[in-house]
Design an enzyme around this catalytic site. Structure first.
Site, short mmCIF file in Angstrom:
data_model
loop_
_atom_site.label_atom_id
_atom_site.label_comp_id
_atom_site.label_asym_id
_atom_site.label_seq_id
_atom_site.Cartn_x
_atom_site.Cartn_y
_atom_site.Cartn_z
N SER A 230 4.36 3.16 1.03
CA SER A 230 5.08 1.95 1.42
C SER A 230 5.22 1.87 2.93
O SER A 230 4.21 1.86 3.62
CB SER A 230 6.42 1.94 0.69
OG SER A 230 6.81 0.61 0.50
N HIS A 372 6.92 0.25 -7.97
CA HIS A 372 6.69 0.67 -6.59
C HIS A 372 7.18 2.11 -6.40
O HIS A 372 8.39 2.36 -6.45
CB HIS A 372 7.51 -0.29 -5.72
CG HIS A 372 7.41 -0.04 -4.26
ND1 HIS A 372 6.29 -0.32 -3.53
CD2 HIS A 372 8.31 0.48 -3.38
CE1 HIS A 372 6.49 -0.02 -2.26
NE2 HIS A 372 7.71 0.47 -2.15
C1 GCU Z 1 10.52 -3.13 1.46
C2 GCU Z 1 9.58 -3.79 2.44
C3 GCU Z 1 8.15 -3.31 2.27
C4 GCU Z 1 8.10 -1.81 2.28
C5 GCU Z 1 9.07 -1.25 1.26
C6 GCU Z 1 9.19 0.28 1.25
O1 GCU Z 1 10.27 -3.59 0.17
O2 GCU Z 1 9.69 -5.18 2.28
O3 GCU Z 1 7.32 -3.82 3.28
O4 GCU Z 1 6.79 -1.37 2.06
O5 GCU Z 1 10.37 -1.74 1.52
O6 GCU Z 1 8.98 0.91 2.27
O7 GCU Z 1 9.53 0.83 0.19
#
Ligand code: GCU
Length: 390
Positions: A230, A372
């Site tokens: 992420s 995620h």
């Molecule tokens: C949020 C953000 C993302 C990122 C994520 C993370 O959702 O909007 O861009 O990748 O956090 O780091 O888990």
């Protein structure tokens, strides 16, 4: 009254501009900037022209417009082994806890690295290095806590070393305090519209760990994979693009301003990321709020900067925010840069199904079923990519 009206107007603007699209049918038509055409309009047909002309041009565009400069000078660096255990993981691995201190301008940062090296396979060992953006309990050196986010035993059993450092050692992930880290060593960065911000600082940290690996005889520094999830995956991409010593890059669920194409405007968009996380990217990036098509780059070009080194990008089926299709398409659009090196991508023409990994060099991809996250399933496939390399 006037103030209330202004506030309301601002709210309306923000609400409109941050509306998210999750419908493939509503992806607007877009034209991507050409990877293999120089700013002067010349076709890039050779590896030499790519390396001498186009690659530096693209790197500069990402620096200036998105991730900021990557300062390379420092006054000194010191490595201290704070703890070592030759019989960690029931004798399977050697644990080293290393403090890396970097000094410049009478300021310093300390990067704390947890490293396990397998005892029963060839040395020096290739290593997978995680840029950890979650809690440090995920990389517990005592192994009392075990986490799928960093399944160290599994990596060791596969014959690879495994390491991690935490992002907060470089830049706290907070808009008010992110400057209390690497940026203090380079105060001029804060003044510059193309200055380093948090994601740049985390990537900088990965390079300092690489400096350490070059000194550790247990580690094969020519065989280091930089891994991030992420926001950490945005940093792993930028680290590998900047620092060609990284042999492999893994970017897990990195989404917007990671491995997914911005112009698709699917899931998270630039306005939203710049509003929620104003400390991640440089000031210039804010000019592209709601203006994806004005960017002189798109994320397939960041992937191209990693060629000819293998890159693994992943997604999760329920993580539409990070645009799994847009990630796959970015990889596809980087294929012709790999082709300049005679490397043929094994990716199919269309996105593969869920849990149908293609863990093969040079461009690897999967869309894992679920949320995620970074899991043992993902790591198992990263190891397959490591093993698939010639
Ligand atoms: C949020 C953000 C993302 C990122 C994520 C993370 O959702 O909007 O861009 O990748 O956090 O780091 O888990």
């Amino acid at each position: 009254m006037k103030q209330i009206l202004t506030a309301l107007l601002l709210l309306v603007c923000l609400t409109n501009s941050t509306a998210q699209n999750y419908d493939e049918a509503k992806v607007p038509a877009y034209v991507l900037p050409e990877v293999l055409k120089t700013a002067a309009g010349k076709e890039v047909k050779s590896r030499k022209m790519w390396e001498d002309v186009r690659r530096p041009e693209i790197l500069r565009l990402f620096e200036d417009n998105i991730y900021g400069q990557m300062p390379k000078d420092y006054d000194s660096i010191r490595y201290t082994i704070k703890n070592e255990d030759k019989g960690a993981m029931n004798g399977k691995a050697r644990l080293k806890e290393v403090a890396i201190n970097v000094y410049r301008n009478r300021k310093s940062v300390e990067i704390n690295v947890v490293l396990f090296v397998p005892n029963h396979s060839k040395k020096p060992a290739p290593v997978l290095l995680l840029i950890n953006n979650r809690g440090t309990e995920n990389t517990d050196p005592t192994r009392k806590v075990k986490s799928g986010f960093w399944p160290a035993e599994m990596v060791i059993d596969s014959g690879y070393a495994v390491a991690a450092f935490h992002v907060s050692d470089l830049a706290p992930d907070n808009k008010d305090t992110f400057m209390n880290g690497v940026v203090q060593l380079y105060p001029e960065q804060l003044e510059a519209d193309n200055g380093m911000r948090a994601i740049g600082a985390w990537a900088w940290g990965a390079s300092r760990v690489m400096d350490y690996f070059e000194k550790d005889k247990d580690i094969d520094a020519g065989n280091v994979a930089v891994v991030g999830h992420s926001r950490g995956g945005k940093a792993s991409l930028w680290a590998a693009a900047q620092d060609q010593r990284f042999a492999v890059c893994v970017t897990n669920c990195s989404g917007n301003t990671g491995a997914a194409l911005a112009r698709r405007q699917f899931g998270e968009r630039i306005t939203r990321i710049n509003t929620t996380f104003p400390h991640w990217f440089n000031n210039n990036y804010k000019k592209f709020n709601d203006k994806e098509n004005d960017l002189p780059v798109d994320q397939h070009m960041l992937i191209a900067l990693i060629a000819p080194r293998p890159l693994y990008a992943t997604n999760a089926s329920k993580d539409l925010w990070a645009d799994p299709t847009g990630t796959f398409l970015a990889l596809k659009k980087a294929e012709k840069t790999y082709a300049l090196y005679g490397l043929k991508s094994k990716l199919p023409a269309n996105p593969p199904g869920i849990n149908a990994p293609i863990p093969s060099s040079p461009l690897a991809y999967h869309n894992r079923e679920g949320e995620h996250d970074l899991t043992a399933y993902d790591w198992g496939n990263f190891i397959r990519l490591m093993k698939s390399r010639p």
